[in-house]
Scaffold this motif. Sequence first.
Motif, short mmCIF file in Angstrom:
data_model
loop_
_atom_site.label_atom_id
_atom_site.label_comp_id
_atom_site.label_asym_id
_atom_site.label_seq_id
_atom_site.Cartn_x
_atom_site.Cartn_y
_atom_site.Cartn_z
N LEU B 96 12.31 -48.35 -55.18
CA LEU B 96 13.50 -48.62 -55.98
C LEU B 96 14.11 -49.97 -55.66
O LEU B 96 14.60 -50.67 -56.54
N ASN B 97 14.03 -50.35 -54.38
CA ASN B 97 14.54 -51.67 -54.01
C ASN B 97 13.80 -52.77 -54.73
O ASN B 97 14.39 -53.71 -55.26
N LYS B 98 12.46 -52.62 -54.74
CA LYS B 98 11.65 -53.62 -55.44
C LYS B 98 11.98 -53.64 -56.92
O LYS B 98 12.11 -54.70 -57.53
N LEU B 99 12.11 -52.44 -57.48
CA LEU B 99 12.37 -52.34 -58.91
C LEU B 99 13.72 -52.99 -59.25
O LEU B 99 13.83 -53.77 -60.19
N LEU B 100 14.73 -52.65 -58.45
CA LEU B 100 16.07 -53.19 -58.70
C LEU B 100 16.05 -54.70 -58.65
O LEU B 100 16.62 -55.38 -59.52
N SER B 101 15.38 -55.25 -57.65
CA SER B 101 15.40 -56.70 -57.51
C SER B 101 14.61 -57.35 -58.64
O SER B 101 14.95 -58.43 -59.11
N GLU B 102 13.55 -56.66 -59.08
CA GLU B 102 12.77 -57.19 -60.21
C GLU B 102 13.62 -57.21 -61.49
O GLU B 102 13.55 -58.16 -62.27
N VAL B 103 14.42 -56.16 -61.66
CA VAL B 103 15.29 -56.12 -62.84
C VAL B 103 16.38 -57.18 -62.72
O VAL B 103 16.70 -57.89 -63.68
N GLN B 104 16.92 -57.30 -61.53
CA GLN B 104 18.03 -58.24 -61.33
C GLN B 104 17.55 -59.69 -61.41
O GLN B 104 18.17 -60.52 -62.08
N ASP B 105 16.45 -60.01 -60.76
CA ASP B 105 16.06 -61.41 -60.62
C ASP B 105 14.75 -61.77 -61.30
O ASP B 105 14.38 -62.94 -61.35
N GLY B 106 14.03 -60.78 -61.81
CA GLY B 106 12.73 -61.06 -62.40
C GLY B 106 12.84 -61.88 -63.68
O GLY B 106 13.87 -61.87 -64.36
N ARG B 107 11.78 -62.59 -63.99
CA ARG B 107 11.83 -63.49 -65.14
C ARG B 107 11.59 -62.78 -66.46
O ARG B 107 11.72 -63.36 -67.51
N TYR B 108 11.24 -61.49 -66.41
CA TYR B 108 10.93 -60.79 -67.66
C TYR B 108 12.12 -60.01 -68.21
O TYR B 108 12.03 -59.35 -69.22
N VAL B 109 13.23 -60.05 -67.48
CA VAL B 109 14.39 -59.28 -67.91
C VAL B 109 15.47 -60.23 -68.40
O VAL B 109 15.84 -61.18 -67.71
N ALA B 110 15.97 -59.97 -69.61
CA ALA B 110 17.04 -60.80 -70.15
C ALA B 110 18.39 -60.22 -69.71
O ALA B 110 18.91 -60.57 -68.66
N ASN B 111 18.94 -59.29 -70.48
CA ASN B 111 20.19 -58.65 -70.09
C ASN B 111 19.88 -57.38 -69.33
O ASN B 111 18.96 -56.66 -69.68
N LYS B 112 20.66 -57.13 -68.31
CA LYS B 112 20.41 -55.91 -67.54
C LYS B 112 21.68 -55.12 -67.35
O LYS B 112 22.79 -55.68 -67.34
N GLY B 113 21.52 -53.82 -67.22
CA GLY B 113 22.65 -52.96 -66.93
C GLY B 113 22.20 -51.92 -65.92
O GLY B 113 21.07 -51.44 -65.97
N PHE B 114 23.08 -51.62 -64.97
CA PHE B 114 22.76 -50.59 -63.98
C PHE B 114 23.74 -49.46 -64.13
O PHE B 114 24.95 -49.68 -64.23
N TYR B 115 23.23 -48.26 -64.17
CA TYR B 115 24.10 -47.11 -64.40
C TYR B 115 23.80 -46.03 -63.38
O TYR B 115 22.64 -45.79 -63.02
#
Lengths: 137, 453
Positions: B96-115
Motif C-alpha cells: 500500500l505504501n508503494k501504491l500510495l506513493s505511485e498515486v501521489q508522485d507517479g507520472r501516470y496519475v493526473a488528479n488524485k483523491g484519497f478517501y
Amino acid sequence: MIQQFFSGLYEFVLGRPMPANFTNDYREVVFPNTGLMLFIISLAMVLVYYYVLNRMMSTGLYKPRHWVIFLVLNAIIAFIIPIAQVNGNEIETHSYTYMFAFVNVVYSLILFFVFSLLLKRGSVQAWTTPMKWPNKK
Amino acid sequence: MRITKFKSVLYTLLLCIVLTLSGCFKKQSAGDESDTEINPTAQTGEAASPTTATTAENAAPSKVNVNLYLEISNGMKGFMPSATAGKEATTFQNNLNKLLSEVQDGRYVANKGFYLAKEDAKSRPVLDSVSYNTIKSYIVSGIKDDVRGTPLPAMLQAALQNSINQEAVSIIISDFIHGPDPRDQGQFISLDSDIRSSLREAEHQGLAIAILANTSEFFGTYHPAVKTPELRRTLNGVEIPYYIWVIGKQQDVQLVTNKVLRNLPLQQAYFGFEYESVPFSALLKEKAFKPAGIVYCSSRNADPCTSVNLQPGKNEPVEFTLGLDLRLLPASMQSVDYLKRNLKVTGNGSRPALVSVTAADESIKATPDLAKYSHFVRVQVPQLTANSGSISVQLPQVSPNWIKTWSTDNDNNPVAAPKQTYKFSKIADGVQALYRDQSDYVFNATTQFIKAD
C-alpha cells in the motif's frame, strides 16, 4: 486470363505448386512471366536465325547443326529463367522448381520447332533447315 | 575470311541474347511493381478497419485521474499494525505504501483523491476525503477510528458514484468481508444481486473491473463474517486475503494495473474487458512457422493475411500458424498457460483444432515481420465441410479458478483455512452478472477461408 493460361499450361504437367504456401506467387508471377518470356524468346531466336542470319546477313549458318545450336541455346535460356524467377521472388526452392525448369525446357524445344516450321519459308538460305518438309519448291 | 565473319556474327548474336535476357528481367521486375501497386489498395482496404479499431483501443491515455479508497473498518486494523522499531512491516503495508506513493508522485496519475471508507452510526457508507499524509499515517501507524462494519455493496456504490462524478478510476482496497448491520443479516443471502445493483452504474457507463487478490500477515483482532463459534479471534501473523478493485474505462484500468500498481499478484480477475479486434495474421511464408498441407494466402502480398485458401487431404491435414498481438490484454490473460487452457478455435464450414500456443521468444522478436506479434497459435484443419467459411480463435470470458478456492462458506477459523474470504465467489458472481449480456469473448480473431482449387 494470361495468368490462368500459363498456370494451366505448367500445372497440367507439374501438378499444383510446391510448397503450397507459395501457390499464389507461382500462379500470379512466376508462371505468367516464365511462359511469356518463353514465347517471346523462342520467337525471337527463330526470327534471328531465319531472318537476320539467313536472310539479311547471309552468314552461311544454314546447316541443321547450326539450327541445333540455336535450339540448345534457347533450351538453356529456358532452363535458367524459371530458376531465376523463383529465386527473384523469394520463393523457397524445392524439387518442384527444377521439375518446372525441366518442363520449361521441353516446352522451349517444342516451341522452337513449331516456330521454325511456321517461319522458315521466309528465309532465303535456310528455308530447308532443319528439313525440307513442309515446304515445297 | 568466312571464319571471322562467323565469329563476328556469333558475337552480335550473343550480344542480342544478353540484351534480350536483361530486358526480360527488367520486364519481370516491372511486372512485380505493378502487382504490388495494384494489391495494396485491396489490402489497405482490408487492413484499415482493424487498424482503426485498434488505435481506438491503443490510444491508451498517458495520465488518468485516480481516486483511492481505503476501507478502515475494525477488520482492517490487523493489516496495519502500528510500527515499532525492529518489527517488520506487513505485506499490506509495504504494497500500500508503494501504491500510495505511485498515486501521489507517479507520472501516470493526473488528479488524485484519497478517501477513507467507513460507515456512520446508521450503517450508511461515508467517504472521508483526506490528504496523502493522512492516509499514509493510517497505513503505517494503524487505524485509530472505531468502525464496526462494512456495508460492502453500499460502500462500492458510493465510491463508484464519487469516481464517476470526478471522471476518475477507482482503486478500492478492502478485505471484502461483508459486515452488514447486525439487524439485517439477510443481506448475506442476496450478496450477489446487491453487488450487481451497486455496480450497475459501472456497466451503464461502459466501465471495466479488475480484481486483484493478495494476502498479508494479519496481527490483531479478526472479525469473521460467520460469528460462531468465535465472535472474534486474535491472530498473530496469519495470512488473510485483501483485495484491490480497479474500476474505470478499460484502457484506464489497464494503465492503472500496469503502470501504477505494477507488481500484480498472481490472482487477477477481469470483468467487462473486451477487444473489438486484435491485430492478427495467418503466417504462411515465415520460415519459423512453416505451414503443412495445401494452404496459401488468398492474396499474394496481403499483410496481414486474414483470408486463406486451403484444401486438407485425406491423410494430409492443413496446419498453419496465426500470429496475434495480445500485448494490450490484461497481464494474466497474456500468459501462455492461461491461453492454452482457455483459447478456443472454432470453425464455420471446417473442423479446426488448436495444436499449440506459444509466446514470442527472442529470435522471433528479432525478426522484423514477426516482431509485431506477441503470441502464435497453431491451428490444424483436418477437413472442410463447406467450400468457404471461417476459422476463429477466441478467448472466452471465464471466471478464473482462484475465485472458487479463495471463497469459503465459513471464515470463522482462518488459521485452519487460510487465504479464504467469506462468500467471495458470490461477490464475483454479482460482478460477472453485470456483464452477462456483453460479448462472450474477450477477443475473436476470424480468418476467412475458401477451398483451394
